[in-house]
Design an enzyme around this catalytic site. Sequence first.
Site, short mmCIF file in Angstrom:
data_model
loop_
_atom_site.label_atom_id
_atom_site.label_comp_id
_atom_site.label_asym_id
_atom_site.label_seq_id
_atom_site.Cartn_x
_atom_site.Cartn_y
_atom_site.Cartn_z
N GLY A 1 0.83 -1.40 0.01
CA GLY A 1 0.20 0.06 0.12
C GLY A 1 0.61 1.26 0.15
N ASP B 1 -1.85 -9.50 -2.55
CA ASP B 1 -2.33 -9.47 -3.94
C ASP B 1 -0.95 -9.54 -4.61
OD1 ASP B 1 -2.22 -8.44 -6.71
OD2 ASP B 1 -4.38 -7.38 -5.97
N THR C 1 -18.84 17.88 -0.14
CA THR C 1 -20.07 17.11 0.51
C THR C 1 -20.44 18.49 1.63
OG1 THR C 1 -18.52 16.32 2.09
CG2 THR C 1 -19.13 14.93 0.41
N VAL D 1 -9.25 12.29 -1.32
CA VAL D 1 -9.76 13.24 -2.35
C VAL D 1 -8.86 14.19 -3.06
CG1 VAL D 1 -9.53 15.23 -0.58
CG2 VAL D 1 -11.39 15.39 -1.90
N LYS E 1 -11.81 0.07 13.60
CA LYS E 1 -10.32 0.44 13.95
C LYS E 1 -10.27 0.66 15.38
CE LYS E 1 -7.31 0.95 11.65
NZ LYS E 1 -6.34 -0.08 11.37
N ASP F 1 -3.02 -13.18 4.09
CA ASP F 1 -3.84 -12.25 4.48
C ASP F 1 -3.84 -12.48 5.92
OD1 ASP F 1 -6.46 -11.19 5.21
OD2 ASP F 1 -7.10 -12.02 3.24
N LYS G 1 -10.60 8.31 12.43
CA LYS G 1 -12.16 7.81 12.14
C LYS G 1 -12.30 6.90 13.21
CE LYS G 1 -12.60 8.88 7.32
NZ LYS G 1 -11.29 9.61 7.45
#
Length: 337
Positions: free
Chosen positions: A16, A40, A192, A176, A140, A62, A128
């Site tokens: 990532g 992957d 938004t 974003v 999380k 995984d 978050k």
Amino acid sequence: MLDLKGKTILVTGGTGSFGQKFVRKVLTMDVKKVIVFSRDELKQYEMAQDFSDPRIRFFIGDVRDKERLIRAFDGVDIVVHAAALKHVGVCEYNPFEAIKTNIHGAQNIIEAAIDKGVAKVIALSTDKAVSPVNLYGATKLASDKLFVAANSYVGMNKTRFAVVRYGNVVGSRGSVVPFFKKVKATGTLPITDERMTRFWITLDQGVQFVIDNLGRMKGGEIFIPKIPSMKVTDLASAIAPECKVEVIGIRPGEKLHEAMITEDDARRTLDLGTYYVIQPEFPWWTEEAAKGGKPLPEGFSYVSNTNVQWLSIDELRQLVNEDQTIRKEGEREPKAN
């Protein structure tokens, strides 16, 4: 100061955005070996084309598979846990899958690390996870709780666990910034809510903060950097000042403002200058473990709209342009795990 000489490090979600930047960084620090653990094979193949260092190993697996983790953790000194299902909408639509990866995966990491005698594990969290309103944040939060509590679960084992929590990352996949860049050709940027604010950190800063806290951690801390906030409308102006803004309304599971420390957490949080530490509530946790920290004032909270540090439109434009330049100068754009 963290000494990684001769150490073997494994990073989950290593293909990532964070993982690739982290691997590139620690390879400059005289490590013995870096293991990239992810699901992957194509992403691992692509990453292998960019990293020719013989100290890198690629491990297909995984975090849901504890047996595979146990095999991968053999001989590992440090684990950085970055693998997650992290897109809010995807987690809302696939809740069982989010729970399996983000919560059950955390449990598997903990148990495998203890069983294999890993010295340090640091897990990446998110703003978050604080007072969550969506499933991603809730998973999380549960993961953070597991990693903190794991320090009591180890018994006499040497393994220690800590958490790093920060906000939005400049230019990361799914954020974003690439979205705005993609749609600006239409002449309209969808926003938004014009009041929306977010914490903002660069990928380099996030990686360095993790490395720094691998050196600081005693076990059970949640480390939070002091980083600036930005207004989403300012980001739109920085990326595409020629575009008009269309307000489309807040999406399900989205907040106007993000928090990293609540008033309740603040009562056991220390200010250490450039970062905060939420202390664990362990009987063995002592003042010596958080030496030099200052208690926070009553009623303190760390929220993006009341932050004392803010990025201007010019500063946002510079950050976005720097990120784009780095990618053009030879680093393949990291893909999310």
